[in-house]
Scaffold this active site. Structure first.
Site, short mmCIF file in Angstrom:
data_model
loop_
_atom_site.label_atom_id
_atom_site.label_comp_id
_atom_site.label_asym_id
_atom_site.label_seq_id
_atom_site.Cartn_x
_atom_site.Cartn_y
_atom_site.Cartn_z
N ASP A 54 -41.12 -18.01 72.58
CA ASP A 54 -42.16 -17.85 73.60
C ASP A 54 -42.12 -18.94 74.67
OD1 ASP A 54 -42.99 -19.83 71.84
OD2 ASP A 54 -44.71 -18.72 71.09
N ASN A 98 -54.97 -18.66 63.86
CA ASN A 98 -55.56 -17.31 63.84
C ASN A 98 -54.57 -16.26 63.32
OD1 ASN A 98 -53.77 -17.16 65.94
ND2 ASN A 98 -55.23 -16.47 67.48
N HIS A 119 -51.43 -15.86 64.39
CA HIS A 119 -50.41 -15.40 65.33
C HIS A 119 -49.03 -15.91 64.96
CE1 HIS A 119 -50.95 -18.90 68.49
NE2 HIS A 119 -50.00 -19.20 67.65
N GLU A 122 -50.91 -12.47 69.51
CA GLU A 122 -52.27 -12.76 69.05
C GLU A 122 -52.83 -11.59 68.23
OE1 GLU A 122 -53.13 -15.66 69.41
OE2 GLU A 122 -53.00 -16.46 71.44
#
Ligand code: GLP
Length: 244
Positions: free
Chosen positions: A67, A136, A138, A143
Site C-alpha cells: 500500500d 481494526n 485491516h 478496512e
C-alpha cells in the site's frame, strides 16, 4: 495455517527474516510482497544484517508493497516508499528498478490501481507476501467493509487507522485520508502469506481474525481461506491462542 510463537521482538524478527531469506535462497528471483508499519522494522534490520554477512543475495528479487498513502510524494518522509528505502532497499543489493509501490501522486487514481494490479500479474504474482494487521483487523489498507475488495483500490482510511497511524505524523490532521491498497483478492493470490503480529495489543483482533467468523468486517479473517499461511506472533499477540 502454521502459527509460530516467538520469545521476544528479536526472536520474532529473526524468525520472520529466516523465512524471507529461505524464500530468496530457494528462489533467487522471488517476488516478495512487502509491508510497512512498526512491526516489520526488526525483520528488515535482520535481513540487512544477513546481507552484510554475505548470507543472502537480493540482486535478483522483485518487490511489490501492499500500500501507499494517496497524496504523498515518494520522497515524503511519511510515504511508504520512503520507509522502504530507509529500512530496507537502501541497505541491501536489491535493484531499485524492481521495487514497486503504488504512486501516491498519480494523477488518475483509477488508472493507477489498474497499473498496479497489472504490474503484479506481469511480474508473475507474489511468491511470499508479508503483512501485518491493523488494530481494526485491516490488512494492507483494506478496512473493515461489507465486501472483500478484489483488486488494488484507492480507498478512504477508517478513523481507527488515522488514529493509529497519527503517531508517525505531527498531528492526526496530517494523516492522508486516502490510500492505495492491494485488494484482498490481490493479496490472496500470493502463493505464500506471512502475517507478522507483535504485542498484546493485537491479541484480541488476531484471535477474532483467525478463530472467528470469516467476514469483510474483519478483513484479516480471509486468511483462514488461504492454503499456505504462516503467522508469526510473540507471546503477547498469541495469548488468546490456548494451543500455542
Ligand atoms: C498500517 C499499514 C498496515 C500495517 C498496519 C499495522 O496501517 N497500512 O499494512 O499492517 O499499519 O502497523 P503496525 O505494525 O505499526 O502495528
Amino acid at each position: 495455517m502454521k502459527i509460530i510463537k516467538a520469545k521476544d521482538y528479536q526472536d520474532f524478527s529473526k524468525k520472520a527474516a529466516s523465512i524471507l531469506a529461505a524464500q530468496v535462497t530457494l528462489k533467487p528471483d522471488s517476488v516478495l510482497g512487502l509491508a510497512t508499519g512498526s512491526t516489520p522494522i526488526g525483520t528488515y534490520d535482520e535481513l540487512v544484517a544477513r546481507y552484510e554477512r554475505g548470507e543472502v543475495d537480493f540482486s535478483q528479487i522483485t518487490t511489490v508493497n501492499l500500500d501507499e498513502y494517496k497524496g504523498l510524494d515518494k520522497d515524503d518522509e511519511q510515504s511508504y516508499s520512503y520507509f522502504m528505502n530507509k529500512h530496507l532497499f537502501d541497505r541491501i543489493n536489491v535493484d531499485k528498478k524492481r521495487t514497486h509501490l503504488p504512486d501516491g501522486m498519480a494523477a488518475d487514481p483509477e488508472k493507477e490501481c489498474e497499473r498496479y494490479e497489472k504490474l503484479i500479474e506481469e511480474i508473475g504474482g507474489v511468491d511470499l507476501q508479508v503483512m501485518g494487521i491493523g488494530n481494526n483487523g485491516h490488512i494492507a489498507f483494506c478496512e473493515p467493509s461489507t465486501i472483500f475488495e478484489k483488486k488494488t483500490i484507492c480507498l478512504d482510511l477508517a478513523e481507527a487507522t488515522i488514529e493509529a497511524n497519527k503517531r508517525f505524523f505531527d498531528s492526526a490532521d496530517d494523516v492522508p485520508r486516502k490510500a492505495y491498497s492491494m485488494g484482498i483478492g490481490t493479496i490472496m493470490k500470493g502463493k505464500k502469506l506471512m502475517m507478522l503480529v507483535y504485542g498484546e495489543g493485537k491479541a484480541d483482533i488476531l484471535a477474532k481474525a483467525l478463530l472467528g467468523d470469516i467476514t469483510p468486517e474483519v478483513p484479516a479473517s480471509v486468511l483462514q481461506l488461504h492454503p499456505d499461511v504462516i503467522v508469526i506472533g510473540d507471546e503477547g499477540a498469541l495469548s488468546k491462542f490456548p494451543e500455542c
